[in-house]
Enzyme design. Structure first.
Site, mmCIF file in Angstrom:
data_model
loop_
_atom_site.group_PDB
_atom_site.id
_atom_site.type_symbol
_atom_site.label_atom_id
_atom_site.label_comp_id
_atom_site.label_asym_id
_atom_site.label_seq_id
_atom_site.Cartn_x
_atom_site.Cartn_y
_atom_site.Cartn_z
ATOM 1 C CB VAL A 13 -0.945 0.024 1.114
ATOM 2 C CG1 VAL A 13 -1.635 1.154 1.460
ATOM 3 C CG2 VAL A 13 -2.034 -1.095 0.965
ATOM 4 C CG ASP A 121 -12.965 3.472 10.909
ATOM 5 O OD1 ASP A 121 -13.078 4.490 10.503
ATOM 6 O OD2 ASP A 121 -13.333 2.389 10.331
ATOM 7 C CG HIS A 173 -12.090 0.252 5.557
ATOM 8 N ND1 HIS A 173 -12.471 0.189 4.470
ATOM 9 C CD2 HIS A 173 -10.957 -0.086 5.877
ATOM 10 C CE1 HIS A 173 -11.882 -0.570 3.686
ATOM 11 N NE2 HIS A 173 -10.773 -0.695 4.450
#
Ligand SMILES: NC(=O)c1ccc[n+]([C@@H]2O[C@H](COP(=O)([O-])OP(=O)(O)OC[C@H]3O[C@@H](n4cnc5c(N)ncnc54)[C@H](O)[C@@H]3O)[C@@H](O)[C@H]2O)c1
Length: 309
Positions: A13, A121, A173
């Protein structure tokens, strides 16, 4: 002074995000760092060669290099394994986030901390508590990726360009995320009006199908190729763009909430205004009571995990 983004965690990522940011020429300098130092050094070199076309300086760095950053992207941690839920990762990645926060704190001199690491989160909340930055300066990608997937599914189902669709997923999420159909617009028309005009039945069946396909997309990609990174890299680029250009863009974004919809002491995504200081405010438009109840449930679910960290 030139614009700068630091990326902590240069795995799939982090590296893909650094590449996407460099390819877009959004900032003057990108610094990548990782506990796996050689990996980060190699990624910096590789991305730097591609960034020749955008004049972006891409280099390897260490924590002192977060100084002067407009955005500090936090993507360090352990990825989700097939069959593992995002919440399973909480304990491992919470510890990594706390350690990183101690280091960031030493060198932080402004800018927005954008958390990506899952459960995003929970990590956003922990970073907020640890860093104690001005309100709104710690944010998380939250449901940015879910919302992109939602638009993609709507586009495929309705046969309409993605760019015509404004739609948001709010809440966690993760499994308890909430599609807000009331706020789903096709180029100015509510999705229901659009479907009516096109002779497409806009009923529970189509809504359930779209949401189900959106929800399983992440796990489907992980099952097929082991990880997801292009989608989130694009979401990160979009959020960074709103910050470095101070564009006050309205988007679903995660941050610690302070009473919005009566929600406290947790972080989930609501519609926020994003600019150079992070999320300057959240909007709390009237939404259906069913959707609001689901958002509150989602917030409670994230809080349950936070309370165990
Ligand atoms: N928010 C989202 O929508 C979203 C989407 C995809 C992935 N993710 C999350 O992003 C995170 C990264 O995923 P990935 O696929 O890049 O994983 P990855 O395993 O490829 O990379 C993680 C990197 O973090 C590094 N790292 C670990 N501990 C570190 C530390 N203390 N300091 C610095 N670096 C450290 C590792 O060396 C590794 O290079 C995961 O938590 C994943 O679940 C979030």
């Amino acid at each position: 002074m030139g614009k700068k983004i630091s990326v902590i965690g240069c795995g799939k990522v982090g590296a893909t995000s650094a590449f996407a940011l460099a390819a877009r020429g959004l900032v003057d300098e990108i610094v990548v760092m990782d506990v796996a130092k050689d990996k980060a050094r190699g990624e910096a070199m590789d991305i730097s060669h591609g960034a020749i076309f955008t004049d972006t300086l891409v280099r390897y760095g260490e924590y002192p290099d977060v100084a002067g950053s407009d955005v500090i992207v936090f993507a360090a941690g352990v990825g989700r394994k097939p069959g593992e839920s995002r919440l399973d990762l909480a304990a491992k990645n919470a510890a990594i986030a706390r350690d990183a926060a101690k280091e960031i704190k030493k060198y932080y001199d402004g800018g927005v901390v954008l958390c990506v690491t899952n459960p995003v989160d929970v990590v956003t909340y922990i970073m907020t508590q640890e860093l104690k930055l001005p309100k709104g300066a710690v944010i998380g990608t939250g449901t940015a990726l879910d919302s992109a997937r939602f638009k993609d599914e709507i586009s495929k189902k309705l046969g309409i360009a993605k760019s015509d669709i404004m739609a948001s997923i709010l809440g966690e999420h993760g499994d308890s995320c909430v599609p807000v159909w009331d706020m789903t617009i096709v180029n100015g028309l509510h999705i229901g009006a659009y479907c009516f005009a096109m002779g497409i039945p806009f009923d529970e069946t189509i809504k359930t199908e779209i949401f189900a396909d959106m929800k399983t997309a992440g796990a489907d990609i992980i099952a097929l190729k082991g990880a997801t990174y292009y989608g989130i890299a694009s979401a990160i680029t979009g959020i960074c763009k709103a910050i470095v250009r101070n564009s006050n863009t309205m988007m679903p974004i995660s941050a610690k909430l302070n009473g919005e919809y009566g929600i406290h002491n947790t972080a989930i995504s609501l519609l926020g205004i994003v600019g150079k200081n992070g999320v300057s405010r959240f909007l709390v438009p009237e939404i259906g009571s069913h959707e609001l109840a689901l958002i509150k449930e989602s917030a409670a679910r994230v809080k349950e995990v936070i309370d165990q960290m």
